[in-house]
Scaffold this motif. Structure first.
Motif, PDB file in Angstrom:
ATOM      1  N   SER A  56       0.842  -1.199   0.000  1.00  0.00           N
ATOM      2  CA  SER A  56       0.000   0.000   0.000  1.00  0.00           C
ATOM      3  C   SER A  56       0.871   1.241   0.000  1.00  0.00           C
ATOM      4  N   TRP A  57       0.209   2.377  -0.143  1.00  0.00           N
ATOM      5  CA  TRP A  57       0.898   3.652   0.080  1.00  0.00           C
ATOM      6  C   TRP A  57      -0.014   4.593   0.825  1.00  0.00           C
ATOM      7  N   THR A  58       0.618   5.548   1.505  1.00  0.00           N
ATOM      8  CA  THR A  58      -0.092   6.604   2.211  1.00  0.00           C
ATOM      9  C   THR A  58       0.394   7.921   1.620  1.00  0.00           C
ATOM     10  N   SER A  59      -0.542   8.738   1.190  1.00  0.00           N
ATOM     11  CA  SER A  59      -0.193  10.046   0.637  1.00  0.00           C
ATOM     12  C   SER A  59      -1.191  11.059   1.176  1.00  0.00           C
ATOM     13  N   TRP A  60      -1.173  12.274   0.644  1.00  0.00           N
ATOM     14  CA  TRP A  60      -2.093  13.306   1.099  1.00  0.00           C
ATOM     15  C   TRP A  60      -3.543  12.939   0.780  1.00  0.00           C
ATOM     16  N   TRP A  61      -3.765  11.940  -0.086  1.00  0.00           N
ATOM     17  CA  TRP A  61      -5.120  11.481  -0.372  1.00  0.00           C
ATOM     18  C   TRP A  61      -5.574  10.405   0.602  1.00  0.00           C
ATOM     19  N   GLY A  62      -4.665   9.919   1.434  1.00  0.00           N
ATOM     20  CA  GLY A  62      -4.996   8.869   2.389  1.00  0.00           C
ATOM     21  C   GLY A  62      -4.270   7.577   2.048  1.00  0.00           C
ATOM     22  N   ILE A  63      -4.755   6.480   2.599  1.00  0.00           N
ATOM     23  CA  ILE A  63      -4.146   5.166   2.391  1.00  0.00           C
ATOM     24  C   ILE A  63      -4.822   4.498   1.209  1.00  0.00           C
ATOM     25  N   LEU A  64      -4.010   3.951   0.304  1.00  0.00           N
ATOM     26  CA  LEU A  64      -4.535   3.205  -0.829  1.00  0.00           C
ATOM     27  C   LEU A  64      -3.887   1.831  -0.817  1.00  0.00           C
ATOM     28  N   LEU A  65      -4.678   0.826  -0.439  1.00  0.00           N
ATOM     29  CA  LEU A  65      -4.184  -0.541  -0.371  1.00  0.00           C
ATOM     30  C   LEU A  65      -4.023  -1.123  -1.769  1.00  0.00           C
ATOM     31  N   ASP A  66      -3.131  -2.108  -1.895  1.00  0.00           N
ATOM     32  CA  ASP A  66      -2.951  -2.781  -3.173  1.00  0.00           C
ATOM     33  C   ASP A  66      -4.265  -3.435  -3.588  1.00  0.00           C
ATOM     34  N   CYS A  67      -4.605  -3.251  -4.835  1.00  0.00           N
ATOM     35  CA  CYS A  67      -5.791  -3.870  -5.417  1.00  0.00           C
ATOM     36  C   CYS A  67      -5.568  -3.942  -6.921  1.00  0.00           C
ATOM     37  N   LYS A  68      -6.481  -4.556  -7.602  1.00  0.00           N
ATOM     38  CA  LYS A  68      -6.322  -4.741  -9.043  1.00  0.00           C
ATOM     39  C   LYS A  68      -6.184  -3.405  -9.779  1.00  0.00           C
ATOM     40  N   GLU A  69      -6.848  -2.367  -9.296  1.00  0.00           N
ATOM     41  CA  GLU A  69      -6.844  -1.060  -9.962  1.00  0.00           C
ATOM     42  C   GLU A  69      -5.761  -0.109  -9.439  1.00  0.00           C
ATOM     43  N   HIS A  70      -4.960  -0.538  -8.475  1.00  0.00           N
ATOM     44  CA  HIS A  70      -3.964   0.364  -7.879  1.00  0.00           C
ATOM     45  C   HIS A  70      -2.997   0.848  -8.965  1.00  0.00           C
ATOM     46  N   PRO A  71      -2.702   2.143  -9.014  1.00  0.00           N
ATOM     47  CA  PRO A  71      -1.806   2.692 -10.034  1.00  0.00           C
ATOM     48  C   PRO A  71      -0.407   2.064 -10.030  1.00  0.00           C
ATOM     49  N   TYR A  72       0.050   1.621  -8.853  1.00  0.00           N
ATOM     50  CA  TYR A  72       1.400   1.061  -8.783  1.00  0.00           C
ATOM     51  C   TYR A  72       1.502  -0.283  -9.504  1.00  0.00           C
ATOM     52  N   ARG A  73       0.411  -1.012  -9.579  1.00  0.00           N
ATOM     53  CA  ARG A  73       0.424  -2.343 -10.219  1.00  0.00           C
ATOM     54  C   ARG A  73       0.968  -2.293 -11.636  1.00  0.00           C
ATOM     55  N   LYS A  74       0.543  -1.316 -12.438  1.00  0.00           N
ATOM     56  CA  LYS A  74       1.010  -1.207 -13.826  1.00  0.00           C
ATOM     57  C   LYS A  74       2.474  -0.805 -13.891  1.00  0.00           C
ATOM     58  N   PHE A  75       2.939  -0.096 -12.891  1.00  0.00           N
ATOM     59  CA  PHE A  75       4.300   0.450 -12.890  1.00  0.00           C
ATOM     60  C   PHE A  75       5.317  -0.464 -12.217  1.00  0.00           C
ATOM     61  N   ALA A  76       4.887  -1.345 -11.340  1.00  0.00           N
ATOM     62  CA  ALA A  76       5.784  -2.138 -10.492  1.00  0.00           C
ATOM     63  C   ALA A  76       6.917  -2.821 -11.267  1.00  0.00           C
ATOM     64  N   GLU A  77       6.622  -3.416 -12.404  1.00  0.00           N
ATOM     65  CA  GLU A  77       7.652  -4.119 -13.176  1.00  0.00           C
ATOM     66  C   GLU A  77       8.715  -3.177 -13.725  1.00  0.00           C
ATOM     67  N   ASN A  78       8.378  -1.903 -13.895  1.00  0.00           N
ATOM     68  CA  ASN A  78       9.320  -0.914 -14.427  1.00  0.00           C
ATOM     69  C   ASN A  78       9.967  -0.053 -13.354  1.00  0.00           C
ATOM     70  N   ASP A  79       9.679  -0.341 -12.089  1.00  0.00           N
ATOM     71  CA  ASP A  79      10.177   0.501 -11.001  1.00  0.00           C
ATOM     72  C   ASP A  79      11.623   0.140 -10.655  1.00  0.00           C
ATOM     73  N   ILE A  80      12.554   0.667 -11.452  1.00  0.00           N
ATOM     74  CA  ILE A  80      13.968   0.342 -11.223  1.00  0.00           C
ATOM     75  C   ILE A  80      14.502   1.010  -9.966  1.00  0.00           C
ATOM     76  N   VAL A  81      13.883   2.091  -9.527  1.00  0.00           N
ATOM     77  CA  VAL A  81      14.295   2.734  -8.281  1.00  0.00           C
ATOM     78  C   VAL A  81      14.003   1.789  -7.115  1.00  0.00           C
ATOM     79  N   ARG A  82      12.791   1.268  -7.040  1.00  0.00           N
ATOM     80  CA  ARG A  82      12.430   0.317  -5.983  1.00  0.00           C
ATOM     81  C   ARG A  82      13.300  -0.939  -6.063  1.00  0.00           C
ATOM     82  N   TYR A  83      13.553  -1.417  -7.265  1.00  0.00           N
ATOM     83  CA  TYR A  83      14.382  -2.606  -7.468  1.00  0.00           C
ATOM     84  C   TYR A  83      15.772  -2.406  -6.853  1.00  0.00           C
ATOM     85  N   LYS A  84      16.372  -1.232  -7.107  1.00  0.00           N
ATOM     86  CA  LYS A  84      17.701  -0.950  -6.551  1.00  0.00           C
ATOM     87  C   LYS A  84      17.645  -0.830  -5.024  1.00  0.00           C
TER      88      LYS A  84
END
Length: 161
Positions: A56-84
Motif C-alpha cells: 500500500s501507500w499513504t499520501s495526502w489522499w490517504g491510504i490506498l491498499l494494493d488492489c487490481k486497480e492500484h496505479p502502482y500495479r502497472k508500474f511495479a515491473e518498471n520501477d527500477i528505483v524500488r528494485y535498486k
C-alpha cells in the motif's frame, strides 16, 4: 511549505534518532513531522512486504491498499528505483536496528540521459504531479519507504536554473 535542506536534515535527524517500528509509521508523530518539515503534498509512504511485494501507500489522499486497480500495479515491473533500493537493502541487511538513513535520489539511479523519458517520471507525473523523487528506506529489506517529491519547476527554483 518549502522543503529546504534544513527541513530535510531536521526530519532525517528526528527519524534516525528513533528505532523505527512499523506502528510508528501510522502514528501522528511521524505524520506531523512529515507535514511540519515538508508538507503532505510532497511525500508518499510506500509499504512492501519483506520479499519486496507492494502492499500500500499513504499520501495526502490517504491510504490506498494494493488492489487490481492500484496505479502502482502497472508500474511495479518498471520501477527500477524500488528494485535498486530493495536489492541494496537485502545486500546490506537493512533492518529496524540499522537506523543509518539510506537515501536514494531517482536521478542518481536513472541516468540523466534517460531520466526525462523514463517510466519513473511518467509515473510520478501521472500520480503525484511530481517530477523528482528522493526516497528514505527503513525496516527489514526496506519495506517502508518515505519518498519526497518535487515538481520540475520547484527543482529549477531550488537549483537556480
Amino acid at each position: 511549505m518549502k522543503a529546504d535542506t534544513a527541513c530535510q536534515a531536521r526530519f532525517f535527524s528526528e527519524m534516525s534518532e528513533h528505532q523505527i517500528l512499523a506502528r510508528e509509521f501510522f502514528s501522528t508523530v511521524l505524520l506531523d513531522s512529515l507535514h511540519k518539515n515538508f508538507g503532505w503534498e510532497k511525500a508518499v509512504i510506500s509499504y512492501f512486504d519483506t520479499k519486496g511485494k507492494f502492499l500500500s501507500w499513504t499520501s495526502w489522499w490517504g491510504i490506498l491498499l494494493d488492489c487490481k486497480e492500484h496505479p502502482y500495479r502497472k508500474f511495479a515491473e518498471n520501477d527500477i528505483v524500488r528494485y535498486k533500493i530493495y536489492n541494496e537493502a537485502v545486500k546490506t541487511g537493512l533492518t529496524y536496528f540499522n537506523v543509518t538513513p539510506q537515501l536514494y535520489k531517482a536521478t542518481d539511479i536513472i541516468t540523466a540521459v534517460d531520466y526525462e523519458q523514463s517510466a519513473h517520471v511518467k509515473f510520478l507525473e501521472e500520480n503525484f504531479n511530481a517530477h523528482y523523487s528522493m526516497t528514505l528506506a527503513f525496516g527489514i529489506n526496506a519495506y517502508i519507504q518515505v519518498s519526497f517529491l518535487k515538481t520540475k519547476s520547484a527543482n529549477k527554483k531550488s537549483t537556480g536554473n
